[in-house]
Motif scaffolding. Sequence first.
Motif, PDB file in Angstrom:
ATOM      1  N   LEU A   4       0.862  -0.945   0.114  1.00 55.17           N
ATOM      2  CA  LEU A   4       0.092  -0.051   0.040  1.00 55.17           C
ATOM      3  C   LEU A   4       0.857   1.304  -0.240  1.00 55.17           C
ATOM      4  N   ASP A   5       0.480   2.511  -0.803  1.00 56.66           N
ATOM      5  CA  ASP A   5       1.024   3.472  -0.553  1.00 56.66           C
ATOM      6  C   ASP A   5       1.078   4.208   1.157  1.00 56.66           C
ATOM      7  N   ALA A   6       1.806   5.062   1.356  1.00 62.90           N
ATOM      8  CA  ALA A   6       1.647   5.383   2.697  1.00 62.90           C
ATOM      9  C   ALA A   6       0.453   5.977   3.281  1.00 62.90           C
ATOM     10  N   GLU A   7      -0.230   6.680   2.385  1.00 60.23           N
ATOM     11  CA  GLU A   7      -1.598   7.124   2.738  1.00 60.23           C
ATOM     12  C   GLU A   7      -2.743   6.120   3.019  1.00 60.23           C
ATOM     13  N   ASP A   8      -2.742   5.102   2.064  1.00 59.36           N
ATOM     14  CA  ASP A   8      -3.460   3.921   2.437  1.00 59.36           C
ATOM     15  C   ASP A   8      -3.007   2.949   3.466  1.00 59.36           C
ATOM     16  N   ALA A   9      -1.683   3.036   3.944  1.00 63.56           N
ATOM     17  CA  ALA A   9      -1.524   2.107   4.950  1.00 63.56           C
ATOM     18  C   ALA A   9      -1.817   2.842   5.990  1.00 63.56           C
ATOM     19  N   LYS A  10      -1.665   4.169   6.267  1.00 62.02           N
ATOM     20  CA  LYS A  10      -2.442   4.766   7.414  1.00 62.02           C
ATOM     21  C   LYS A  10      -4.006   4.558   7.656  1.00 62.02           C
ATOM     22  N   LEU A  11      -4.591   4.475   6.582  1.00 61.81           N
ATOM     23  CA  LEU A  11      -5.996   3.883   6.926  1.00 61.81           C
ATOM     24  C   LEU A  11      -6.216   2.538   7.505  1.00 61.81           C
ATOM     25  N   VAL A  12      -5.176   1.638   7.103  1.00 61.28           N
ATOM     26  CA  VAL A  12      -5.387   0.177   7.751  1.00 61.28           C
ATOM     27  C   VAL A  12      -5.096   0.595   9.206  1.00 61.28           C
ATOM     28  N   THR A  13      -3.963   1.232   9.412  1.00 59.30           N
ATOM     29  CA  THR A  13      -3.549   1.554  10.898  1.00 59.30           C
ATOM     30  C   THR A  13      -4.674   2.009  11.485  1.00 59.30           C
ATOM     31  N   LEU A  14      -5.516   3.103  11.118  1.00 59.39           N
ATOM     32  CA  LEU A  14      -6.649   3.859  11.584  1.00 59.39           C
ATOM     33  C   LEU A  14      -7.556   2.703  11.829  1.00 59.39           C
ATOM     34  N   ALA A  15      -7.789   1.972  10.991  1.00 56.96           N
ATOM     35  CA  ALA A  15      -8.876   0.754  11.063  1.00 56.96           C
ATOM     36  C   ALA A  15      -8.456  -0.156  12.216  1.00 56.96           C
ATOM     37  N   ARG A  16      -7.331  -0.707  12.269  1.00 60.85           N
ATOM     38  CA  ARG A  16      -6.776  -1.400  13.420  1.00 60.85           C
ATOM     39  C   ARG A  16      -7.202  -0.870  14.608  1.00 60.85           C
ATOM     40  N   SER A  17      -6.835   0.474  14.641  1.00 60.17           N
ATOM     41  CA  SER A  17      -6.926   1.021  15.997  1.00 60.17           C
ATOM     42  C   SER A  17      -8.229   1.002  16.326  1.00 60.17           C
ATOM     43  N   ALA A  18      -9.349   1.349  15.466  1.00 60.38           N
ATOM     44  CA  ALA A  18     -10.646   1.419  15.884  1.00 60.38           C
ATOM     45  C   ALA A  18     -11.184  -0.141  16.268  1.00 60.38           C
ATOM     46  N   ARG A  19     -10.842  -0.960  15.527  1.00 65.82           N
ATOM     47  CA  ARG A  19     -11.281  -2.420  15.801  1.00 65.82           C
ATOM     48  C   ARG A  19     -10.643  -2.891  17.382  1.00 65.82           C
ATOM     49  N   GLY A  20      -9.266  -2.429  17.626  1.00 67.43           N
ATOM     50  CA  GLY A  20      -8.768  -2.773  18.680  1.00 67.43           C
ATOM     51  C   GLY A  20      -9.061  -1.975  20.060  1.00 67.43           C
ATOM     52  N   ARG A  21      -9.438  -0.720  19.742  1.00 65.36           N
ATOM     53  CA  ARG A  21     -10.140   0.153  20.749  1.00 65.36           C
ATOM     54  C   ARG A  21     -11.430  -0.547  21.385  1.00 65.36           C
ATOM     55  N   THR A  22     -12.204  -0.895  20.453  1.00 64.75           N
ATOM     56  CA  THR A  22     -13.737  -1.286  20.672  1.00 64.75           C
ATOM     57  C   THR A  22     -13.767  -2.714  21.065  1.00 64.75           C
ATOM     58  N   GLY A  23     -13.176  -3.432  20.540  1.00 64.89           N
ATOM     59  CA  GLY A  23     -13.111  -4.922  20.495  1.00 64.89           C
ATOM     60  C   GLY A  23     -14.125  -5.436  19.456  1.00 64.89           C
ATOM     61  N   ALA A  24     -14.437  -4.560  18.585  1.00 64.65           N
ATOM     62  CA  ALA A  24     -15.542  -4.958  17.412  1.00 64.65           C
ATOM     63  C   ALA A  24     -14.632  -6.086  16.649  1.00 64.65           C
ATOM     64  N   PRO A  25     -15.415  -6.570  15.814  1.00 66.92           N
ATOM     65  CA  PRO A  25     -15.270  -7.635  14.792  1.00 66.92           C
ATOM     66  C   PRO A  25     -14.279  -6.995  13.695  1.00 66.92           C
ATOM     67  N   GLU A  26     -14.685  -5.921  13.442  1.00 70.30           N
ATOM     68  CA  GLU A  26     -14.058  -4.945  12.188  1.00 70.30           C
ATOM     69  C   GLU A  26     -13.866  -3.525  12.618  1.00 70.30           C
ATOM     70  N   GLY A  27     -12.975  -2.962  12.018  1.00 66.95           N
ATOM     71  CA  GLY A  27     -12.751  -1.467  11.784  1.00 66.95           C
ATOM     72  C   GLY A  27     -12.588  -1.222  10.532  1.00 66.95           C
ATOM     73  N   ALA A  28     -12.876   0.179  10.191  1.00 67.55           N
ATOM     74  CA  ALA A  28     -12.522   0.885   9.097  1.00 67.55           C
ATOM     75  C   ALA A  28     -12.191   2.111   9.058  1.00 67.55           C
ATOM     76  N   ALA A  29     -11.774   2.741   8.009  1.00 69.69           N
ATOM     77  CA  ALA A  29     -11.313   4.306   7.835  1.00 69.69           C
ATOM     78  C   ALA A  29     -11.566   4.583   6.355  1.00 69.69           C
ATOM     79  N   VAL A  30     -12.093   5.707   6.205  1.00 71.86           N
ATOM     80  CA  VAL A  30     -12.161   6.221   4.749  1.00 71.86           C
ATOM     81  C   VAL A  30     -11.495   7.519   4.824  1.00 71.86           C
ATOM     82  N   ARG A  31     -10.833   8.027   3.436  1.00 71.31           N
ATOM     83  CA  ARG A  31     -10.328   9.146   3.507  1.00 71.31           C
ATOM     84  C   ARG A  31     -11.159   9.900   2.290  1.00 71.31           C
ATOM     85  N   ASP A  32     -11.477  11.138   2.556  1.00 73.69           N
ATOM     86  CA  ASP A  32     -12.220  11.751   1.480  1.00 73.69           C
ATOM     87  C   ASP A  32     -11.387  12.623   0.534  1.00 73.69           C
TER      88      ASP A  32
END
Length: 110
Positions: A4-32
């Motif tokens: 992934l390019d650096a900006e899309d890799a950041k989206l994955v990091t943010l999605a992982r963080s959301a998932r981990g913080r809440t204990g949810a089955p999935e996390g997601a991030a979108v960039r406008d």
Amino acid sequence: MPELDAEDAKLVTLARSARGRTGAPEGAAVRDTDGRTYVAASVGLRSLRLSALQAAVAAAVSSGVEGLEAAAIVSDADAVEQEGLAAVRELTPSAPVHLAGPDGVLRLTV
């Protein structure tokens, strides 16, 4: 699998963080199209069920976003769920949607 390019890799990091913080089955991030990001975890209330991608798109749209550059989902799933993908495609048909495992390793891009 391509990197992934650096900006899309950041989206994955943010999605992982959301998932981990809440204990949810999935996390997601979108960039406008202005470079702002919106992050969400899946919602599993009795009265409301949203995938993480649906919730992230909803957060973006409720902030006035008219287009997306990219999206990322972190999940145990082997495929991008169709309702969230449809929400991304409705805003921007060409936006890549990256699916990564809980370890952050990219599985596929649609």
